[in-house]
Design an enzyme around this catalytic site. Sequence first.
Site, PDB file in Angstrom:
ATOM      1  N   LYS A   1       7.163  -0.433   6.654  1.00 31.32           N
ATOM      2  CA  LYS A   1       6.668   0.893   6.269  1.00 31.32           C
ATOM      3  C   LYS A   1       7.862   1.819   6.072  1.00 31.32           C
ATOM      4  O   LYS A   1       8.573   2.139   7.028  1.00 31.32           O
ATOM      5  CB  LYS A   1       5.725   1.426   7.352  1.00 31.32           C
ATOM      6  CG  LYS A   1       5.135   2.778   7.030  1.00 31.32           C
ATOM      7  CD  LYS A   1       3.923   3.021   7.924  1.00 31.32           C
ATOM      8  CE  LYS A   1       4.139   4.170   8.840  1.00 31.32           C
ATOM      9  NZ  LYS A   1       2.970   4.491   9.656  1.00 31.32           N
TER      10      LYS A   1
ATOM     11  N   GLY B   1       0.826  -1.213   0.000  1.00 29.32           N
ATOM     12  CA  GLY B   1       0.000   0.000   0.000  1.00 29.32           C
ATOM     13  C   GLY B   1       0.851   1.249   0.000  1.00 29.32           C
ATOM     14  O   GLY B   1       2.081   1.195   0.119  1.00 29.32           O
ATOM     15  N   GLN B   2       0.151   2.381  -0.143  1.00 33.74           N
ATOM     16  CA  GLN B   2       0.845   3.667  -0.182  1.00 33.74           C
ATOM     17  C   GLN B   2      -0.040   4.736   0.435  1.00 33.74           C
ATOM     18  O   GLN B   2      -1.260   4.692   0.309  1.00 33.74           O
ATOM     19  CB  GLN B   2       1.180   4.040  -1.638  1.00 33.74           C
ATOM     20  CG  GLN B   2       1.986   5.326  -1.754  1.00 33.74           C
ATOM     21  CD  GLN B   2       2.560   5.502  -3.153  1.00 33.74           C
ATOM     22  OE1 GLN B   2       2.472   4.621  -3.988  1.00 33.74           O
ATOM     23  NE2 GLN B   2       3.160   6.658  -3.398  1.00 33.74           N
ATOM     24  N   GLY B   3       0.593   5.676   1.118  1.00 36.10           N
ATOM     25  CA  GLY B   3      -0.144   6.785   1.725  1.00 36.10           C
ATOM     26  C   GLY B   3       0.727   8.023   1.748  1.00 36.10           C
ATOM     27  O   GLY B   3       1.797   8.059   1.130  1.00 36.10           O
ATOM     28  N   GLY B   4       0.263   9.048   2.468  1.00 34.71           N
ATOM     29  CA  GLY B   4       1.010  10.286   2.558  1.00 34.71           C
ATOM     30  C   GLY B   4       2.348  10.114   3.248  1.00 34.71           C
ATOM     31  O   GLY B   4       3.281  10.892   3.050  1.00 34.71           O
TER      32      GLY B   4
ATOM     33  N   GLY C   1       4.373   7.421   2.933  1.00 34.41           N
ATOM     34  CA  GLY C   1       5.313   6.626   2.158  1.00 34.41           C
ATOM     35  C   GLY C   1       4.666   5.335   1.691  1.00 34.41           C
ATOM     36  O   GLY C   1       3.467   5.304   1.425  1.00 34.41           O
TER      37      GLY C   1
ATOM     38  N   ASP D   1      -5.549   9.787  14.701  1.00 36.53           N
ATOM     39  CA  ASP D   1      -5.785   9.464  13.281  1.00 36.53           C
ATOM     40  C   ASP D   1      -6.543   8.149  13.141  1.00 36.53           C
ATOM     41  O   ASP D   1      -6.175   7.281  12.337  1.00 36.53           O
ATOM     42  CB  ASP D   1      -4.455   9.411  12.519  1.00 36.53           C
ATOM     43  CG  ASP D   1      -4.649   9.641  11.011  1.00 36.53           C
ATOM     44  OD1 ASP D   1      -5.727  10.137  10.614  1.00 36.53           O
ATOM     45  OD2 ASP D   1      -3.722   9.336  10.240  1.00 36.53           O
TER      46      ASP D   1
ATOM     47  N   VAL E   1       4.290   0.831   2.007  1.00 34.86           N
ATOM     48  CA  VAL E   1       4.404  -0.359   2.854  1.00 34.86           C
ATOM     49  C   VAL E   1       4.681  -1.560   1.952  1.00 34.86           C
ATOM     50  O   VAL E   1       4.013  -1.742   0.925  1.00 34.86           O
ATOM     51  CB  VAL E   1       3.110  -0.605   3.661  1.00 34.86           C
ATOM     52  CG1 VAL E   1       3.260  -1.864   4.517  1.00 34.86           C
ATOM     53  CG2 VAL E   1       2.795   0.590   4.551  1.00 34.86           C
TER      54      VAL E   1
END
Length: 300
Positions: free
Chosen positions: A31, A10-13, A15, A130, A17
């Site tokens: 991560k 996966g990817q998020g703000g 960076g 969060d 994983v």
Amino acid sequence: MTCSFKDKLGQGGYGCVYKGKLPDGCPVAVKVLSESKGNGDEFINEVASISRTSHVNIVTLLGFCFKGSKRALVYEFMPNGSLEKFIYEENQLKGHTQLDCERLFKIAVGVAKGLEYLHQGCNTRILHFDIKPHNILLDEDFFTKISDFGLSKIYPGKESIISMLGARGTAGYIAPEFFSRNFGEVSHKSDVYSYGMMILEMIGGRKNFNVKADCTSETYFPYWVYKRLELNEELALKIIRNKGDKEIMRKMTIVGLWCIQTDPSNRPTMGRVVVMLEDSLESLQVPPKPFLSSPPRSPA
């Protein structure tokens, strides 16, 4: 460990994983934080917070890498990924399984117990800041674990009211007191608000905000939920199969609406949330209608 970052999960703000494997064969999630993430506060925050925890509903940090600007966190691997894949109708069209009422309820209780531990059970109390479906991970049996402590804050002592500049969290889950102190103080009740929004999303099968929608009471997600509660209408028709399912969904709706009360003092603690979820439906009172307004403006 990750075979040169071959298997991206996966990817998020923050960076990306990647799936990895320890020398003993144990699968892990690595991560890797983006190098653009400032001076490393988020990385230090996560390590400092999660290394103080030990609870069945909190993801386990196995280790970390820190070399210059390169930072990575090594977590236990959760085969079913994040909760968001299993609750939104748009994701179910992509072939993800829709969870039944009983499983959704167990996930809600698991997250509540994990948050209760962070707020009350740690030697050093932790605010997560969060809570959202993306940060709730599920193992092979859909057992729940809270993850991503990059925005968390550690606070000592009995009081959890803290001073903070700017909002922390994700749009749609941020408590109103972050935007204006007219609503109250930022505290552990801010996590309760985020939890409530997440629970309502689990029931409604949709995200609580739509960037394309007008900002009217008709499109404000909690109003939509409350209206159906008043009219005794179902939100998740597809997964309700019997009277027991109907009671579970109604109980989760009532608890979720209590958690998103505008005034933090009207929201229950996470300990109280656990009791409400595990108590009978008849013992729960319907909360006041959710209210949201812009901070008062000075006259022109």
